[in-house]
Design an enzyme around this catalytic site. Structure first.
Site, PDB file in Angstrom:
ATOM      1  N   VAL A 193      43.224  54.617  51.485  1.00 17.41           N
ATOM      2  CA  VAL A 193      43.081  53.382  52.211  1.00 17.41           C
ATOM      3  C   VAL A 193      43.569  52.043  51.389  1.00 17.41           C
ATOM      4  O   VAL A 193      43.494  52.185  50.370  1.00 17.41           O
ATOM      5  CB  VAL A 193      41.479  53.125  52.248  1.00 17.41           C
ATOM      6  N   VAL A 217      35.672  54.956  50.652  1.00 23.78           N
ATOM      7  CA  VAL A 217      36.886  54.694  50.104  1.00 23.78           C
ATOM      8  C   VAL A 217      37.340  53.146  50.296  1.00 23.78           C
ATOM      9  O   VAL A 217      38.084  52.516  49.720  1.00 23.78           O
ATOM     10  CB  VAL A 217      37.910  55.846  50.587  1.00 23.78           C
ATOM     11  N   ALA A 238      43.547  49.301  46.915  1.00 17.46           N
ATOM     12  CA  ALA A 238      43.704  50.621  47.536  1.00 17.46           C
ATOM     13  C   ALA A 238      42.705  51.736  46.785  1.00 17.46           C
ATOM     14  O   ALA A 238      42.232  51.254  45.791  1.00 17.46           O
ATOM     15  CB  ALA A 238      45.105  51.197  47.474  1.00 17.46           C
ATOM     16  N   LYS A 239      42.373  52.466  47.359  1.00 19.00           N
ATOM     17  CA  LYS A 239      41.572  53.658  46.944  1.00 19.00           C
ATOM     18  C   LYS A 239      41.937  55.135  47.730  1.00 19.00           C
ATOM     19  O   LYS A 239      42.404  54.902  48.969  1.00 19.00           O
ATOM     20  CB  LYS A 239      40.201  53.300  47.029  1.00 19.00           C
ATOM     21  N   GLY A 240      41.670  56.209  46.940  1.00 22.80           N
ATOM     22  CA  GLY A 240      41.704  57.392  47.808  1.00 22.80           C
ATOM     23  C   GLY A 240      40.722  58.415  47.201  1.00 22.80           C
ATOM     24  O   GLY A 240      39.782  57.999  46.391  1.00 22.80           O
TER      25      GLY A 240
END
Ligand code: NAD
Length: 549
Positions: A193, A217, A238-240
């Site tokens: 994301v 996320v 962002a993040k995953g």
């Protein structure tokens, strides 16, 4: 536009306001709604019990109910129905608390226009729908409510506010990997994301945990945006994540999973696009596999696609321990502000992974007595102090703290309530809640984990005079040294550990001073002050760039 009109219940005792709102709703051509208006709360509650209401527009001050009680009573009768608060200008604090208590949005009556009212209604319904699906997560609700509270205090322009509530890009994948016996294929869900694409490339870790979902996320990506902006780094958030229990996988399974996940998100990442890093359940080995997989596809080595990788592959000195080191720099600054002498202080640390173990080590080096630690397996207490070196040696051998001989095992709940000067949260989200906030017994709460304190608990801590180092400030050392790693990689040069720690300290302390100054000047809690610092910067950037086309 939907074929079915939206059923709105307007609870507003002022007939002038009520009529104005109904007229304004008619001017939004994208909104087809039927409005039922009542003047008293008891009439509204009766109407809600009959069902078939899509949204409530609620004035909090009514003849038969006042302030937050009005909202609580509505939520009690119809917890699923989204509520938008109608507020007057001098009720900003009340509206912020209403958002904390579960209202979806607030509208300042004197600023109402047809377009903004209609959009707020449409957007609230979209959020309510999204919350019912993959986005639904307590963490995403928390991140959105925190943001709404901050935007309320800063009087954020509604045009920008609506754009920041959801991530700009979200990618969800499901993919297979072979278990070691090669007869079993496991299929898992993965996410990446990107919350804000305005500031430069996006940046954020990758989490492997069995509880990961899109909402979680998204929350973490949103916090990354504010954190990078608070630190003045040229990144959006962002993040995953992958929904999997990494402790149940062998190293070879973890490698296959990582390589396939990387391939699934490869279009989104890159040194100028989006740069992953480690988070819960991932480490420098996972980053090395990710970098290798990406480089194989591109045809040459691209170390700058990730940070938090091993030093020999272009990782930065000091990155591994950066989050813990940064947190301890900030604990020192907070202690100075509070007049707390750290060499005589006690601390409790929840989480003994990357962030928790390094924080405990650096605190012990300052002479702080670590009287409690905990991880997923157990929590430990020793009034005379625990040896961080021995704990680390035990975890290196046994992976978890369970069975450590030289301490008394206690529950996680008891760990959090131990009497101490500094409580460090370095494990998971949602640890300090309305249920236990009154029992937290420390002077300084230092958040290494993301989202460990629920919004309602924040108020209790604030009222009790507990000084909170909020996550977007407290754990920002990690992304700051990740930024250094990326800069060194882009320029093909290396900095010494002293250079890195010196720069880290000055960036963190600058953010600490700005946050504390804002908190004191505007009489805010530290979290809201830190959020406002971050959100203001992102807003300014968005306004400069404008809206395309
Ligand atoms: P990690 O996987 O290295 O360690 C996590 C620790 O939490 C482990 O000791 C684990 O046993 C413990 N834990 C897990 N579930 C628990 C439970 N239910 N109760 C008690 N303890 C539990 O992860 P990490 O990298 O140290 O990350 C910890 C937190 O810090 C996360 O919220 C993460 O998002 C945040 N964070 C990490 C970094 C980083 O650089 N690694 C940077 C910023 C924020």
């Amino acid at each position: 536009m939907s074929d079915f009109p939206i059923r709105l219940l307007l609870i507003e005792d002022n007939p002038l306001h009520s009529r104005l709102i109904q007229q304004l709703l008619k001017t939004d051509t994208q909104l087809r709604c039927e409005v039922e208006a009542v003047e008293r709360l008891d009439e509204g509650l009766v109407r809600l019990t009959r069902g078939k209401v899509d949204l409530v527009l609620l004035d909090l001050v009514l003849p038969d109910s006042e302030e937050l009680e009005t909202l609580w009573r509505v939520r009690l009768v119809a917890p699923q129905v989204p509520v938008v608060i109608l507020t007057s200008l001098d009720d900003v604090k009340l509206a912020a608390r209403a958002v904390e208590s579960g209202a979806y949005d607030y509208l300042v009556k004197s600023h109402l226009k047809g377009a903004s009212l209609g959009r707020a209604v449409r957007y609230t319904l979209a959020r309510a729908r999204a919350r019912g699906g993959e986005w639904d997560s307590p963490m995403f609700r928390l991140a959105q409510q925190q943001f709404l509270k901050a935007s309320q205090y800063m009087g954020l322009d509604d045009n920008v506010r609506q754009r920041l509530l959801f991530p700009q890009r979200a990618h969800m994948v499901s993919f297979p990997f072979f278990r070691d016996d090669h007869s079993q294929v496991e299929t898992v869900f993965g996410y990446r994301v990107q919350h804000v694409l305005t500031m430069g490339p996006t940046k954020g870790g990758i989490r492997y945990h069995e509880g990961v979902d899109l909402g979680e996320v998204a929350a973490l990506a949103m916090w990354m945006t504010w954190k990078c902006a608070l630190m003045k780094l040229p990144f959006g958030g962002a993040k995953g994540g992958v929904r999997v229990d990494p402790t149940a996988l062998s190293r070879t399974e973890l490698q296959r999973l990582t390589r396939r996940y990387t391939t699934e998100i490869i279009e989104m990442i890159g040194p100028d696009r989006d740069i992953p890093a480690p988070d819960l359940g991932t480490d420098e080995q996972v980053m090395a596999w990710l970098m290798d997989t990406y480089s194989q596809q591109i045809g040459h080595a691209v170390p700058t696609v990730v940070t938090g990788k091993p030093v020999v592959l272009g990782g930065s000195l000091g990155r591994k321990e950066a989050t813990g080191r940064g947190l301890v720099f900030l604990i020192e600054a907070s202690a100075q502000h509070l007049g707390l002498e750290l060499s005589k202080a006690t601390a409790v640390v929840q989480g003994f992974g990357n962030v928790g173990s390094h924080t405990a080590r650096f605190l012990a080096e300052l002479g702080v007595k670590i009287i409690g630690v905990g991880d997923v397996s157990t929590s430990l207490y020793r009034r005379e102090g625990l040896s961080v070196k021995d704990l680390q040696a035990y975890v290196d051998e046994h992976r978890v703290l369970d069975g450590y001989p030289d301490a008394e095992p206690i529950s996680n709940a008891d760990l959090l309530e131990l009497d101490c000067d500094v409580l460090v949260l370095a494990a998971l989200q949602n640890q300090v809640t309305v249920e236990n906030a009154a029992q937290i017994s420390c002077r300084l709460l230092a958040e290494g984990a993301n989202g460990p304190t629920m919004l309602e608990a924040d108020d209790i801590l604030h009222d009790r005079g507990i000084f909170v180092l909020p996550d977007i400030l407290g754990n920002a050392g990690g992304v700051t040294v990740s930024y250094f790693e990326w800069v060194q990689g882009m320029q093909n040069l290396t900095w010494t550990l002293d250079e890195i720690n010196g720069r880290l300290k000055s960036i963190l302390l600058d953010a600490f001073r700005r946050t504390l100054h804002r908190a004191q000047k505007d009489r805010l809690d530290m979290r809201t002050a830190a959020l406002i610092e971050g959100v203001s910067r992102v807003t300014e950037a968005k306004l400069w760039r404008g809206v395309f086309p």
